[in-house]
Design a protein around this motif. Structure first.
Motif, PDB file in Angstrom:
ATOM      1  N   LEU A  88       6.166  13.565 -27.105  1.00 53.60           N
ATOM      2  CA  LEU A  88       5.879  12.568 -28.135  1.00 53.60           C
ATOM      3  C   LEU A  88       4.437  12.706 -28.615  1.00 53.60           C
ATOM      4  O   LEU A  88       4.170  12.636 -29.822  1.00 53.60           O
ATOM      5  N   GLU A 132       3.156  13.484 -32.361  1.00 56.03           N
ATOM      6  CA  GLU A 132       2.186  12.622 -33.039  1.00 56.03           C
ATOM      7  C   GLU A 132       1.009  13.431 -33.575  1.00 56.03           C
ATOM      8  O   GLU A 132       0.518  13.170 -34.673  1.00 56.03           O
ATOM      9  N   LEU A 166      10.196  15.758 -31.802  1.00 57.49           N
ATOM     10  CA  LEU A 166      10.734  14.431 -31.487  1.00 57.49           C
ATOM     11  C   LEU A 166      12.134  14.534 -30.882  1.00 57.49           C
ATOM     12  O   LEU A 166      12.471  13.797 -29.955  1.00 57.49           O
ATOM     13  N   VAL A 203      12.385  15.250 -27.030  1.00 59.53           N
ATOM     14  CA  VAL A 203      12.095  14.220 -26.029  1.00 59.53           C
ATOM     15  C   VAL A 203      13.406  13.892 -25.308  1.00 59.53           C
ATOM     16  O   VAL A 203      14.399  13.559 -25.960  1.00 59.53           O
ATOM     17  N   ALA A 232       9.777   7.553 -23.133  1.00 61.19           N
ATOM     18  CA  ALA A 232       9.243   7.729 -24.481  1.00 61.19           C
ATOM     19  C   ALA A 232      10.350   7.863 -25.530  1.00 61.19           C
ATOM     20  O   ALA A 232      10.067   7.875 -26.729  1.00 61.19           O
ATOM     21  N   GLU A 278      10.692   5.216 -28.610  1.00 65.01           N
ATOM     22  CA  GLU A 278       9.667   5.406 -29.650  1.00 65.01           C
ATOM     23  C   GLU A 278       9.933   6.680 -30.445  1.00 65.01           C
ATOM     24  O   GLU A 278       9.802   6.705 -31.674  1.00 65.01           O
ATOM     25  N   ALA A 279      10.314   7.748 -29.766  1.00 66.18           N
ATOM     26  CA  ALA A 279      10.623   9.002 -30.452  1.00 66.18           C
ATOM     27  C   ALA A 279      11.813   8.822 -31.390  1.00 66.18           C
ATOM     28  O   ALA A 279      11.799   9.312 -32.521  1.00 66.18           O
TER      29      ALA A 279
END
Length: 117
Positions: A33, A37, A62, A65, A71, A74-75
């Motif tokens: 992640l 980012e 992404l 993941v 995570a 969020e991904a």
């Protein structure tokens, strides 16, 4: 002692070892992640449009993941947003030309007729 009785401790140790290795497995999700980012920030900084193929690297990162990672939520959220942006059509290009008076188009009155100069 039967042959089965002798195998039980070995099977038990192997099972516990496999469970122990699974529990100690490192969660790679936060690292992936973070890489996504960083790539995202670099593309935004350069002003790359959402339709540019360079965004595929962010999408791939992404998607890499693991689903069982902490995570992943969020991904997944970022992935959904990015895919929505990429599917949104770009607005039409403006008809004006820089450096031309009135952008290169004649000014029109409220009825759509060219205004006298």
């Amino acid at each position: 002692m039967s042959r089965t009785d002798r195998r039980r401790p070995t099977v038990l140790l192997l099972t516990l070892g496999a469970l122990g290795l699974g529990a100690c497995r490192k969660d790679e999700g936060p690292e992936r992640l973070a890489r996504a980012e960083a790539k995202h920030a670099a593309l935004v900084e350069r002003g790359v449009t959402w339709k540019d193929p360079a965004w595929e690297a962010v999408i791939t990162e992404l998607e890499s993941v693991p689903r069982d990672s902490k995570a992943w939520p969020e991904a997944e959220r970022r992935l959904t947003t990015l895919k929505q942006l990429r599917s949104t059509p770009l607005p039409p290009r403006p008809l004006s030309r820089p450096g031309e008076p009135d952008g290169g188009s004649p000014s029109l009155d409220e009825h759509g007729h060219p205004m006298g100069r």
